[in-house]
Design a protein around this motif. Structure first.
Motif, PDB file in Angstrom:
ATOM      1  N   GLU A   1       0.733  -1.407   0.036  1.00 38.41           N
ATOM      2  CA  GLU A   1      -0.292  -0.431  -0.007  1.00 38.41           C
ATOM      3  C   GLU A   1       1.090   1.011   0.104  1.00 38.41           C
ATOM      4  O   GLU A   1       0.211   2.582  -0.423  1.00 38.41           O
ATOM      5  CB  GLU A   1      -1.024  -0.115   1.187  1.00 38.41           C
ATOM      6  CG  GLU A   1      -2.195  -1.017   1.306  1.00 38.41           C
ATOM      7  CD  GLU A   1      -2.787  -0.653   2.509  1.00 38.41           C
ATOM      8  OE1 GLU A   1      -3.711  -0.149   2.178  1.00 38.41           O
ATOM      9  OE2 GLU A   1      -2.679  -1.729   3.646  1.00 38.41           O
ATOM     10  N   SER A   2       2.118   1.432   0.922  1.00 31.72           N
ATOM     11  CA  SER A   2       2.654   2.174   0.560  1.00 31.72           C
ATOM     12  C   SER A   2       3.601   2.569  -0.467  1.00 31.72           C
ATOM     13  O   SER A   2       3.839   3.669  -0.855  1.00 31.72           O
ATOM     14  CB  SER A   2       4.245   1.855   2.084  1.00 31.72           C
ATOM     15  OG  SER A   2       2.898   2.084   3.064  1.00 31.72           O
TER      16      SER A   2
ATOM     17  N   TYR B   1       2.111   1.600  -3.688  1.00 26.90           N
ATOM     18  CA  TYR B   1       1.381   2.334  -4.197  1.00 26.90           C
ATOM     19  C   TYR B   1       1.470   3.681  -4.152  1.00 26.90           C
ATOM     20  O   TYR B   1       0.955   4.621  -4.842  1.00 26.90           O
ATOM     21  CB  TYR B   1       0.499   1.254  -4.408  1.00 26.90           C
ATOM     22  CG  TYR B   1      -0.887   1.759  -5.256  1.00 26.90           C
ATOM     23  CD1 TYR B   1      -0.827   0.703  -6.884  1.00 26.90           C
ATOM     24  CD2 TYR B   1      -1.684   2.546  -5.036  1.00 26.90           C
ATOM     25  CE1 TYR B   1      -1.609   1.244  -7.565  1.00 26.90           C
ATOM     26  CE2 TYR B   1      -2.434   2.626  -5.908  1.00 26.90           C
ATOM     27  CZ  TYR B   1      -2.686   2.206  -6.943  1.00 26.90           C
ATOM     28  OH  TYR B   1      -3.274   2.655  -7.955  1.00 26.90           O
ATOM     29  N   ARG B   2       0.640   4.365  -3.095  1.00 27.95           N
ATOM     30  CA  ARG B   2       0.849   5.191  -3.045  1.00 27.95           C
ATOM     31  C   ARG B   2       2.118   6.025  -2.781  1.00 27.95           C
ATOM     32  O   ARG B   2       1.471   7.352  -3.877  1.00 27.95           O
ATOM     33  CB  ARG B   2       0.418   6.008  -1.046  1.00 27.95           C
ATOM     34  CG  ARG B   2      -0.309   6.521  -0.830  1.00 27.95           C
ATOM     35  CD  ARG B   2      -0.671   6.966  -0.040  1.00 27.95           C
ATOM     36  NE  ARG B   2      -0.950   8.244   1.291  1.00 27.95           N
ATOM     37  CZ  ARG B   2      -0.178   9.649   1.309  1.00 27.95           C
ATOM     38  NH1 ARG B   2       1.188   9.193   1.608  1.00 27.95           N
ATOM     39  NH2 ARG B   2      -0.659  11.040   2.246  1.00 27.95           N
TER      40      ARG B   2
ATOM     41  N   TRP C   1      -4.706  12.057  -2.566  1.00 26.53           N
ATOM     42  CA  TRP C   1      -3.562  10.749  -1.858  1.00 26.53           C
ATOM     43  C   TRP C   1      -3.879  10.170  -0.654  1.00 26.53           C
ATOM     44  O   TRP C   1      -3.258   9.475  -0.827  1.00 26.53           O
ATOM     45  CB  TRP C   1      -2.050  12.005  -1.692  1.00 26.53           C
ATOM     46  CG  TRP C   1      -2.011  12.518  -2.693  1.00 26.53           C
ATOM     47  CD1 TRP C   1      -2.577  12.851  -4.024  1.00 26.53           C
ATOM     48  CD2 TRP C   1      -0.705  13.610  -2.894  1.00 26.53           C
ATOM     49  NE1 TRP C   1      -1.377  13.227  -5.235  1.00 26.53           N
ATOM     50  CE2 TRP C   1      -0.581  14.031  -4.707  1.00 26.53           C
ATOM     51  CE3 TRP C   1       0.036  14.103  -2.436  1.00 26.53           C
ATOM     52  CZ2 TRP C   1       0.237  14.935  -4.725  1.00 26.53           C
ATOM     53  CZ3 TRP C   1       1.136  15.128  -2.290  1.00 26.53           C
ATOM     54  CH2 TRP C   1       0.837  15.857  -4.040  1.00 26.53           C
ATOM     55  N   SER C   2      -5.674   9.930  -0.311  1.00 25.45           N
ATOM     56  CA  SER C   2      -5.990   9.695   0.737  1.00 25.45           C
ATOM     57  C   SER C   2      -5.296   8.075  -0.029  1.00 25.45           C
ATOM     58  O   SER C   2      -6.297   7.614  -0.586  1.00 25.45           O
ATOM     59  CB  SER C   2      -7.151   9.445   1.577  1.00 25.45           C
ATOM     60  OG  SER C   2      -7.802   8.659   1.918  1.00 25.45           O
ATOM     61  N   GLN C   3      -5.197   7.009   1.702  1.00 25.61           N
ATOM     62  CA  GLN C   3      -4.741   5.917   0.721  1.00 25.61           C
ATOM     63  C   GLN C   3      -5.901   4.608   0.742  1.00 25.61           C
ATOM     64  O   GLN C   3      -6.236   4.346   0.398  1.00 25.61           O
ATOM     65  CB  GLN C   3      -4.315   5.289   2.225  1.00 25.61           C
ATOM     66  CG  GLN C   3      -3.474   3.888   2.432  1.00 25.61           C
ATOM     67  CD  GLN C   3      -2.444   3.336   1.707  1.00 25.61           C
ATOM     68  OE1 GLN C   3      -1.791   3.685   1.778  1.00 25.61           O
ATOM     69  NE2 GLN C   3      -2.892   2.994   0.092  1.00 25.61           N
TER      70      GLN C   3
ATOM     71  N   LEU D   1      -7.619   4.578  -3.029  1.00 20.93           N
ATOM     72  CA  LEU D   1      -6.650   4.837  -4.300  1.00 20.93           C
ATOM     73  C   LEU D   1      -6.254   3.160  -4.857  1.00 20.93           C
ATOM     74  O   LEU D   1      -6.888   2.436  -3.871  1.00 20.93           O
ATOM     75  CB  LEU D   1      -4.983   4.886  -3.801  1.00 20.93           C
ATOM     76  CG  LEU D   1      -4.635   6.203  -3.216  1.00 20.93           C
ATOM     77  CD1 LEU D   1      -2.639   6.543  -2.983  1.00 20.93           C
ATOM     78  CD2 LEU D   1      -4.750   7.338  -4.464  1.00 20.93           C
TER      79      LEU D   1
ATOM     80  N   GLU E   1     -11.320   8.044  -6.029  1.00 18.98           N
ATOM     81  CA  GLU E   1     -10.483   8.173  -5.994  1.00 18.98           C
ATOM     82  C   GLU E   1      -9.860   9.946  -7.343  1.00 18.98           C
ATOM     83  O   GLU E   1      -9.579  10.158  -7.283  1.00 18.98           O
ATOM     84  CB  GLU E   1      -9.487   7.210  -6.701  1.00 18.98           C
ATOM     85  CG  GLU E   1      -8.154   7.681  -6.549  1.00 18.98           C
ATOM     86  CD  GLU E   1      -7.286   6.528  -7.320  1.00 18.98           C
ATOM     87  OE1 GLU E   1      -5.976   6.517  -7.828  1.00 18.98           O
ATOM     88  OE2 GLU E   1      -8.005   5.518  -7.264  1.00 18.98           O
TER      89      GLU E   1
ATOM     90  N   ARG F   1      -3.280   7.487 -13.348  1.00 18.98           N
ATOM     91  CA  ARG F   1      -3.714   6.632 -12.363  1.00 18.98           C
ATOM     92  C   ARG F   1      -4.389   5.391 -12.630  1.00 18.98           C
ATOM     93  O   ARG F   1      -4.655   4.946 -12.058  1.00 18.98           O
ATOM     94  CB  ARG F   1      -5.029   8.071 -11.398  1.00 18.98           C
ATOM     95  CG  ARG F   1      -3.878   8.827 -10.411  1.00 18.98           C
ATOM     96  CD  ARG F   1      -4.524   9.424  -9.535  1.00 18.98           C
ATOM     97  NE  ARG F   1      -4.496  10.183  -8.874  1.00 18.98           N
ATOM     98  CZ  ARG F   1      -4.720  10.327  -7.598  1.00 18.98           C
ATOM     99  NH1 ARG F   1      -5.935   9.989  -6.487  1.00 18.98           N
ATOM    100  NH2 ARG F   1      -4.085  11.473  -6.686  1.00 18.98           N
TER     101      ARG F   1
END
Length: 498
Positions: free
Chosen positions: A39-40, A42-43, A94-96, A99, A105, A151
């Motif tokens: 997740e990190s 990907y963000r 940009w909120s996890q 996304l 998104e 995106r």
């Protein structure tokens, strides 16, 4: 519940005991590192792509404007870039949590760019820089186009990984056996969402009848043990489905108990198929209420949809006219029969109309149909055959890529159909409609729809009706655009068409 099992199940690097046996406790770092690392990453990729799109477009625009005006617009360029890169995080673009899936998104990204454009325009007025129009009306939209495209590519990469079983969030499902089973089936069918149910809590104290599994997922405990099992198993999502056990007080207590675990609590409403613009949260007398508004079948938004439909249909006919003529010539040359096939279909409010398509079958196809009823592979009242002997060679190609449906653009132009909507049924099909299926007739039928982008002819009758009703209930222009985009992908792949 299904047959009992006595084996532990794996969640990341932890074992979770089945039944009422607690799983080994893991530290917070152990419980979360496997699920959060991707997740990190990907963000970081999403944020980097937005920054790159912003800087590339603004740098290119500054160079072009410099060539035209011979004036360096350093302040305009840097101010526009700074505004966009400050507003996007403020807009939670940009909120996890948003996304990788869903339209939220994209909405947040577009909203952030709109606010940025307004701020740039206000700054131009405030400081007397009236030459900000290109930055407001050209540069910021161009940043949006590139950022949205990037995106989309990132999301497709993520969805491909999820279909391989990677980048999934471990989920604990807690609710009644029936609703939990439905959740498990849906998460497996829609792997791109990124949920994988890896354990279940169900039943109340004194009601358990031994250990077992639901839909192949082991039961880890009772509903009053959810928080304990989440702490031991390191789940990222706790999906609460309807069950008599859940009361407002117990749900609130569960939310408190999950604090500090890193797990997100998601409560599934009883109205499973109601979503999108019809759901609104509001507070009345201090109580949070979920308001479900009535679906809109008339009004301003429907007028806009009709105008957009006819405009796009007219544009499509002009753009595709060479292809339409070429297909017509091929159909005629194949067997000398008529080019178009006209069929009586049922439209909005049960009104009949003549739908037109390119002919893909032999001329006497309807007469031969009765001889083939025994080989029917269609769902419900639909007649379908994967290898229908009535289909011509040219027709097989047209059907595979849905080119036979292009003349329906003229139906859209005349107002009897829409670009997006439920499948236009035959008169005899509607005779067997139950009350739920009859709601498909509240709106115009469409050339494409949720049924088209979700499997086409491979869908069961029940699933086709469910998707059509979901569209009828939750329609929006944004949903139409998403379906049109996905239709192009489904058609190019030839998936589910025969």
């Amino acid at each position: 519940m299904d047959e009992p099992v006595d084996r532990p199940i794996q969640v990341g690097d932890a074992q979770l005991g089945v039944g009422l046996r607690p799983a080994p406790r893991r530290s917070k770092s152990q419980a979360r590192v496997g699920a959060s690392a991707w997740e990190s990453r990907y963000r970081v990729l999403v944020v980097s792509s937005d920054v790159m799109a912003t800087l590339l477009v603004i740098a290119a625009a500054a160079m072009i404007i410099l060539r035209i005006t011979r004036q360096p617009y350093f302040l305009h360029a840097s101010g526009t870039a700074a505004t966009i890169l400050c507003v996007l995080p403020i807009s939670r673009a940009w909120s996890q949590h948003v996304l990788g899936d869903g339209a939220e998104e994209y909405r947040r990204l577009v909203r952030g760019l709109l606010v940025s454009a307004v701020l740039v325009a206000l700054a131009g007025i405030l400081f007397g820089a009236l030459d900000v129009q290109p930055w407001v009306f050209l540069v910021v939209p161009a940043v949006g186009v590139l950022a949205l495209f990037q995106r989309y590519l990132l999301r497709q990469t993520l969805h491909r990984a999820r279909r391989r079983g990677q980048c999934m969030l471990p989920v604990m499902a807690a609710g009644g056996p029936g609703t939990v089973r439905e959740l498990i089936e849906r998460t497996r069918a829609d792997a791109h969402v990124g949920w994988r149910v890896e354990a279940v809590c169900t039943g109340e104290r004194g009601s358990e009848k031994g250990v077992g599994d639901i839909g192949g997922v082991a039961v880890a405990g009772r509903l009053d043990q959810v928080a304990d099992q989440v702490r031991r198993g390191g789940y990222r999502v706790v999906a609460v489905t309807p069950a008599p056990y859940w009361t407002p007080q117990r749900l609130q207590q569960l939310a408190w108990d999950l604090e500090g675990t890193g797990a997100e609590m998601v409560v599934a409403p009883v109205l499973m198929e109601v979503a999108g613009p019809r759901l609104n949260f509001s507070g009345v007398l201090g109580m949070p209420l979920l308001r479900v508004t009535a679906p809109a079948f008339t009004g301003g938004r429907r007028v806009i949809k009709d105008v957009v439909d006819r405009t796009l249909a007219a544009f499509g006919i002009l753009l595709l006219s060479p292809l339409l003529l070429m297909i017509a010539a091929l159909v005629k040359a194949n067997d000398g029969g008529p080019v178009l096939y006209r069929q009586r279909r049922i439209g909005r409010d049960g009104d009949a109309f003549m739908m037109i398509k390119f002919r893909t079958m032999v001329v006497n196809a309807e007469a031969i149909r009765n001889e083939l009823l025994a080989a029917d592979e269609g769902a419900g009242p639909l007649f379908k055959m994967r290898r229908d002997p009535r289909v011509t060679r040219v027709g097989a190609v047209l059907r595979r890529y849905s080119l036979d449906e292009l003349p329906q653009l003229f139906n859209v132009l005349s107002g009897t159909m829409s670009l997006v909507g439920p499948r236009p049924p035959l008169p005899e099909e509607t005779l067997s409609y139950e009350r739920a299926a009859q709601r498909r007739l509240l709106v115009k039928p469409g050339i494409t729809g949720l049924w088209q982008v979700s499997g086409r002819s491979d869908l069961s009758w029940e699933e086709s009706v469910r998707l059509d009703l979901r569209y009828v209930e939750d329609w929006s222009l944004a949903l139409d655009l998403a379906i049109l985009w996905k239709t192009a992908r489904a058609v190019l792949g030839g998936r589910g068409a025969y």
